[in-house]
Design an enzyme around this catalytic site. Structure first.
Site, PDB file in Angstrom:
ATOM      1  N   ASP A 289       0.835  -1.199   0.000  1.00  0.00           N
ATOM      2  CA  ASP A 289       0.000   0.000   0.000  1.00  0.00           C
ATOM      3  C   ASP A 289       0.871   1.250   0.000  1.00  0.00           C
ATOM      4  O   ASP A 289       1.419   1.637   1.029  1.00  0.00           O
ATOM      5  CB  ASP A 289      -0.903  -0.019   1.244  1.00  0.00           C
ATOM      6  CG  ASP A 289      -1.843   1.166   1.287  1.00  0.00           C
ATOM      7  OD1 ASP A 289      -2.935   1.066   0.701  1.00  0.00           O
ATOM      8  OD2 ASP A 289      -1.484   2.194   1.889  1.00  0.00           O
TER       9      ASP A 289
ATOM     10  N   TYR B  33       3.492   9.470  -0.316  1.00  0.00           N
ATOM     11  CA  TYR B  33       4.519   8.757   0.470  1.00  0.00           C
ATOM     12  C   TYR B  33       5.896   8.889  -0.196  1.00  0.00           C
ATOM     13  O   TYR B  33       6.919   8.653   0.447  1.00  0.00           O
ATOM     14  CB  TYR B  33       4.215   7.258   0.608  1.00  0.00           C
ATOM     15  CG  TYR B  33       2.929   6.894   1.312  1.00  0.00           C
ATOM     16  CD1 TYR B  33       2.155   7.840   1.982  1.00  0.00           C
ATOM     17  CD2 TYR B  33       2.479   5.566   1.315  1.00  0.00           C
ATOM     18  CE1 TYR B  33       0.969   7.487   2.614  1.00  0.00           C
ATOM     19  CE2 TYR B  33       1.299   5.208   1.955  1.00  0.00           C
ATOM     20  CZ  TYR B  33       0.548   6.163   2.579  1.00  0.00           C
ATOM     21  OH  TYR B  33      -0.620   5.798   3.203  1.00  0.00           O
TER      22      TYR B  33
ATOM     23  N   LYS C 225      -2.323   5.962  -4.250  1.00  0.00           N
ATOM     24  CA  LYS C 225      -3.368   6.959  -3.960  1.00  0.00           C
ATOM     25  C   LYS C 225      -3.043   8.293  -4.616  1.00  0.00           C
ATOM     26  O   LYS C 225      -1.875   8.681  -4.706  1.00  0.00           O
ATOM     27  CB  LYS C 225      -3.488   7.162  -2.441  1.00  0.00           C
ATOM     28  CG  LYS C 225      -3.606   5.859  -1.674  1.00  0.00           C
ATOM     29  CD  LYS C 225      -3.796   6.041  -0.191  1.00  0.00           C
ATOM     30  CE  LYS C 225      -3.570   4.731   0.528  1.00  0.00           C
ATOM     31  NZ  LYS C 225      -2.161   4.437   0.828  1.00  0.00           N
TER      32      LYS C 225
ATOM     33  N   HIS D 264      -6.933   9.962  -1.975  1.00  0.00           N
ATOM     34  CA  HIS D 264      -6.307   9.842  -0.652  1.00  0.00           C
ATOM     35  C   HIS D 264      -7.051  10.602   0.432  1.00  0.00           C
ATOM     36  O   HIS D 264      -7.075  10.199   1.595  1.00  0.00           O
ATOM     37  CB  HIS D 264      -4.859  10.356  -0.731  1.00  0.00           C
ATOM     38  CG  HIS D 264      -3.955   9.769   0.303  1.00  0.00           C
ATOM     39  ND1 HIS D 264      -2.613   9.629   0.109  1.00  0.00           N
ATOM     40  CD2 HIS D 264      -4.197   9.278   1.545  1.00  0.00           C
ATOM     41  CE1 HIS D 264      -2.064   9.077   1.178  1.00  0.00           C
ATOM     42  NE2 HIS D 264      -3.010   8.859   2.063  1.00  0.00           N
TER      43      HIS D 264
END
Ligand code: A2P
Length: 291
Positions: free
Chosen positions: A51, A56, A85, A117
């Site tokens: 994920d 990120y 996302k 997100h």
């Protein structure tokens, strides 16, 4: 080399595809070596889901790690389930570009699951009335990429019940997944009901409360009783209710520990004891002010 650990069980999505009940959460997992080590330990321990997210900053590292490691485990792209996302800075008119950027970062032809997100837009106040229009525009962009086969399933993260109902009224493609914070202190009863009503898979993040729940006295007591670790108890509490989990760890030993949750059962009384910890407490961000 093939994995000696058994592969995590799966749950069906409304697309007809199966999604693993266990995935590696990758928030704050950064740096090529760290990602490579975590993905290696995860594949060996039976994880088949990863994920990531645009924000990120590790999509490219995940893509590279999988390209290098899948052959080591006799696996191919089709054997793993990749989530990413759309970042809040691409919400609205930047959505198509943002999703295509995730695809090129990952170096993949398709993403198994792509989520909006956050219900808001970067740079707009949470009360800004452009927020609903922007996320609706993002959803249309995701629907188009889904129709093209680039995003096999689409969904949302951090949506409240109101955001979910709004989406259900306008969408052509129903979201496959809602990913939100979920643990004994925040059981999200209303959101779980909305997901049941609309056939959306409810998925947990932050099952360990960012690590803070690991020392909760009740959690520790249940863990001692069943001779498991607090992390295993918290993850088991979720999967025993059919809720998929995404524990983050950069530590191979803890990655293995977090995978050993399918070979024991919590008693009904332990489930009740943990669920009684509910007090609407979040360790992460709260989207309830986003209009
Ligand atoms: P680390 O990466 O050093 O293992 P959450 O998934 O709720 O956000 O929690 C993630 C946090 O919990 C991370 O800080 C992670 O640190 C830590 N963590 C993950 N698994 C375990 C575990 N089995 N035991 C202790 N801490 C853990």
């Amino acid at each position: 080399m093939s994995s000696s650990a058994s592969t995590a069980p799966t749950v069906p999505l409304n697309t007809g595809v199966q999604m693993p009940l266990l995935g590696l959460g990758m928030y704050k997992l950064c740096g090529g070596e760290a990602v490579l080590q975590a993905v290696d330990a995860s594949l060996a321990a039976g994880y088949r889901a990863f994920d990531s997210a645009a924000v990120y900053g590790n999509e490219a590292e995940l893509g590279r790690a999988l390209k290098e490691l899948l052959p080591k485990y006799g696996l191919t792209r089709e054997d793993v389930f990749i989530t990413s996302k759309l970042g809040p800075n691409d919400q609205g008119e930047g959505a198509t570009k943002g999703a295509l950027h995730s695809l090129s970062n990952l170096g993949m032809d398709y993403i198994d699951l792509y989520l909006i997100h956050w219900p808001g837009t970067r740079g707009l106040d949470v009360t800004d009335q452009r927020n609903p229009g922007n996320r609706a525009q993002s959803w249309v962009a995701l629907e188009e990429l889904h129709a093209q086969g680039k995003l096999k399933a689409i969904g949302v993260s951090n949506y409240t019940p109101a955001h979910m109902r709004e989406l259900m009224e306008s969408c052509k493609v129903r979201p496959a997944v809602l990913q939100v914070e979920f643990h004994p202190l925040e059981r999200q009863a209303e959101l779980r009901n909305v997901c049941r009503e609309f056939g959306v898979c409810f998925q947990a993040y932050s099952s360990l409360g960012r690590g803070e729940l690991l020392t909760d006295p009740q959690v520790v007591q249940v863990a001692e009783n069943c001779k498991r670790t607090p992390a295993q108890v918290l993850l088991r509490w979720a999967v025993q209710q059919g809720v998929p989990v995404l524990p983050k760890s950069s530590n191979p030993e803890r990655i293995r520990e977090n995978a050993r949750i399918f070979d024991f059962t919590l008693s009904d009384s332990d489930m009740v004891k943990l669920s009684a910890l509910e007090r609407g407490h979040r360790f992460c961000w709260d989207p309830s002010q986003v209009v």
